[in-house]
Design a protein around this motif. Structure first.
Motif, PDB file in Angstrom:
ATOM      1  N   LYS A  11       0.825  -1.207   0.000  1.00  0.00           N
ATOM      2  CA  LYS A  11       0.000   0.000   0.000  1.00  0.00           C
ATOM      3  C   LYS A  11       0.863   1.263   0.000  1.00  0.00           C
ATOM      4  O   LYS A  11       0.537   2.260   0.638  1.00  0.00           O
ATOM      5  CB  LYS A  11      -0.969  -0.006   1.192  1.00  0.00           C
ATOM      6  CG  LYS A  11      -1.991  -1.132   1.129  1.00  0.00           C
ATOM      7  CD  LYS A  11      -2.979  -1.078   2.276  1.00  0.00           C
ATOM      8  CE  LYS A  11      -3.999  -2.207   2.149  1.00  0.00           C
ATOM      9  NZ  LYS A  11      -4.968  -2.202   3.274  1.00  0.00           N
ATOM     10  N   LYS A  12       1.958   1.173  -0.743  1.00  0.00           N
ATOM     11  CA  LYS A  12       2.857   2.301  -0.892  1.00  0.00           C
ATOM     12  C   LYS A  12       3.267   2.443  -2.358  1.00  0.00           C
ATOM     13  O   LYS A  12       3.175   1.483  -3.122  1.00  0.00           O
ATOM     14  CB  LYS A  12       4.125   2.099  -0.046  1.00  0.00           C
ATOM     15  CG  LYS A  12       3.887   2.126   1.456  1.00  0.00           C
ATOM     16  CD  LYS A  12       5.203   1.924   2.193  1.00  0.00           C
ATOM     17  CE  LYS A  12       4.992   1.945   3.699  1.00  0.00           C
ATOM     18  NZ  LYS A  12       6.267   1.725   4.437  1.00  0.00           N
ATOM     19  N   TYR A  13       3.701   3.650  -2.718  1.00  0.00           N
ATOM     20  CA  TYR A  13       4.223   3.863  -4.064  1.00  0.00           C
ATOM     21  C   TYR A  13       5.690   3.446  -4.105  1.00  0.00           C
ATOM     22  O   TYR A  13       6.410   3.600  -3.118  1.00  0.00           O
ATOM     23  CB  TYR A  13       4.084   5.328  -4.478  1.00  0.00           C
ATOM     24  CG  TYR A  13       2.676   5.720  -4.847  1.00  0.00           C
ATOM     25  CD1 TYR A  13       2.194   5.497  -6.131  1.00  0.00           C
ATOM     26  CD2 TYR A  13       1.829   6.297  -3.909  1.00  0.00           C
ATOM     27  CE1 TYR A  13       0.885   5.835  -6.480  1.00  0.00           C
ATOM     28  CE2 TYR A  13       0.527   6.653  -4.240  1.00  0.00           C
ATOM     29  CZ  TYR A  13       0.055   6.418  -5.527  1.00  0.00           C
ATOM     30  OH  TYR A  13      -1.232   6.757  -5.863  1.00  0.00           O
ATOM     31  N   ASP A  14       6.123   2.890  -5.240  1.00  0.00           N
ATOM     32  CA  ASP A  14       7.520   2.492  -5.392  1.00  0.00           C
ATOM     33  C   ASP A  14       8.442   3.695  -5.217  1.00  0.00           C
ATOM     34  O   ASP A  14       8.061   4.838  -5.512  1.00  0.00           O
ATOM     35  CB  ASP A  14       7.763   1.882  -6.780  1.00  0.00           C
ATOM     36  CG  ASP A  14       7.154   0.500  -6.914  1.00  0.00           C
ATOM     37  OD1 ASP A  14       6.771  -0.078  -5.886  1.00  0.00           O
ATOM     38  OD2 ASP A  14       7.076   0.006  -8.059  1.00  0.00           O
ATOM     39  N   ALA A  15       9.658   3.432  -4.766  1.00  0.00           N
ATOM     40  CA  ALA A  15      10.643   4.502  -4.609  1.00  0.00           C
ATOM     41  C   ALA A  15      11.125   5.008  -5.957  1.00  0.00           C
ATOM     42  O   ALA A  15      11.487   6.173  -6.110  1.00  0.00           O
ATOM     43  CB  ALA A  15      11.820   4.007  -3.789  1.00  0.00           C
TER      44      ALA A  15
END
Length: 365
Positions: free
Chosen positions: A112-116
């Protein structure tokens, strides 16, 4: 050189941007500093691990560095007192520097996070940087395995406009190549032979060679076993039947989405169709009479006198299967030099047989 001297080196910074086969737009800072021994300016690049606004150095800044490990320079701090009026803040491009396509950070449903990292959204060969990396992947050992056509050669051939797509490899201008520096009759003859040999390829290696994101050697093998032959695979692609691959154990929504995006591109479809006219793509023949039939293996550590890929081929030739992680379905964990202790502990906990390389070799005798 003392630790204090090493960590007090000062350098100017710049920015280097490149695209990779997985469409990642990679940013690295270019460090320029005087070599302590040879008194000349040395250039080194250090990849940034996250592409965001937290990177505080500007282009042209003076920074303090130390040597991380043996060679790689590590930035300790920015000398803000020496920041000039001409220094520029680096803003990560929202468009690919190579082709102009939008770059984006993908959302991971699991974390539930955007890729770095940011990735170029171009799927085909229209992006020059990605196209070059795709061709390098196509000729690599686990794909078509074309000796004599290494990464530097691919870059040179691209520069000379000898190749633009994988199928161009099978229609090279050898008269032009033989006159290039470093090439002669023997090297050209060897290249011709390697290219000719590569025309015979198994379906799983062909699928892997296409360079579809999230489709590694294992997933390519799973898809090839399901498809059985190139005709059915093309049928799945052309008739929008990719969703049916979700029934394969090991293929999930991530792979399905990637396959759809890849084959939605007309250039990728053209590459697929043209290569099938050139290559002899052999259907998967599942052997059931090998010495390792129905047995699964996982290798950890460095093997002696054999590469991991060659060991994998030996297992599969003998009707066995190589997996990528320790789980309750694993039959044998084969350990080489400096194995991963975590895998050994997991195998012991699950009661999985642990073999040395010699013990594994005896299974093949």
């Amino acid at each position: 050189m003392s630790e204090i001297e090493r960590s007090s080196r000062k350098t100017k910074t710049g920015i280097v941007i490149s695209d990779k086969r997985d469409k990642t737009v990679t940013v690295a800072i270019e460090l320029q500093f005087p070599h302590p021994k040879y008194k000349k300016i040395v250039k080194k690049t250090r990849k940034l691990h996250a592409h965001d606004d937290k990177f505080e150095s500007k282009v042209g800044d003076t920074v303090k560095i130390e040597r991380a490990g043996d060679v790689i320079p590590h930035v300790i701090e920015v000398d803000f007192k020496k920041r000039g009026t001409n220094s520029k803040k680096f803003i990560f491009p929202t468009k690919c520097p190579s082709c102009g396509s939008i770059t984006e950070k993908e959302y991971n449903k699991i974390t539930k996070k955007y890729d770095a990292v940011r990735r170029c959204t171009n799927e085909g060969y229209e992006c020059e940087k990605i196209a070059i990396e795709k061709i390098k992947h196509f000729i690599s050992k686990d794909a078509l395995n074309i000796d004599g056509l290494g990464k530097k050669v691919v870059e040179k051939f691209w520069e000379l406009k000898l190749i633009r797509l994988p199928q161009d490899i099978y229609n090279l201008n050898y008269e032009k190549i033989i006159n290039l520096d470093g090439w002669g009759k023997l090297s050209v003859s060897n290249l011709k032979y390697s290219i000719e040999q590569s025309k015979k390829v198994s379906l799983d290696k062909f699928i892997f060679a296409l360079g579809i994101r999230h489709i590694g050697t294992e997933n390519a093998k799973l898809i090839s076993e399901y498809s059985k032959n190139i005709s059915k695979f093309i049928d799945i692609v052309n008739k929008n039947k990719i969703d049916e691959l979700i029934d394969i154990d090991g293929i999930g929504e991530t792979q399905i989405k990637s396959l759809k995006s890849f084959f939605k591109n007309s250039v990728n479809l053209n590459v697929l169709n043209e290569l099938t006219k050139i290559l002899k793509i052999e259907k998967i023949a599942i052997k059931k009479d090998g010495k390792l039939f129905n047995k699964s293996f996982l290798f950890t550590g460095k093997l002696q006198d054999i590469s991991r890929a060659e060991a994998k081929d030996l297992v599969e030739i003998n009707s066995g299967n190589v997996v990528s992680s320790v789980n309750k379905k694993l039959d044998y964990l084969v350990i080489g030099e400096k194995p991963t202790n975590k895998k050994i502990d997991q195998a012991k906990k699950l009661g999985i047989s642990i073999l040395t390389q010699d013990e594994w070799s005896k299974l093949l005798d």
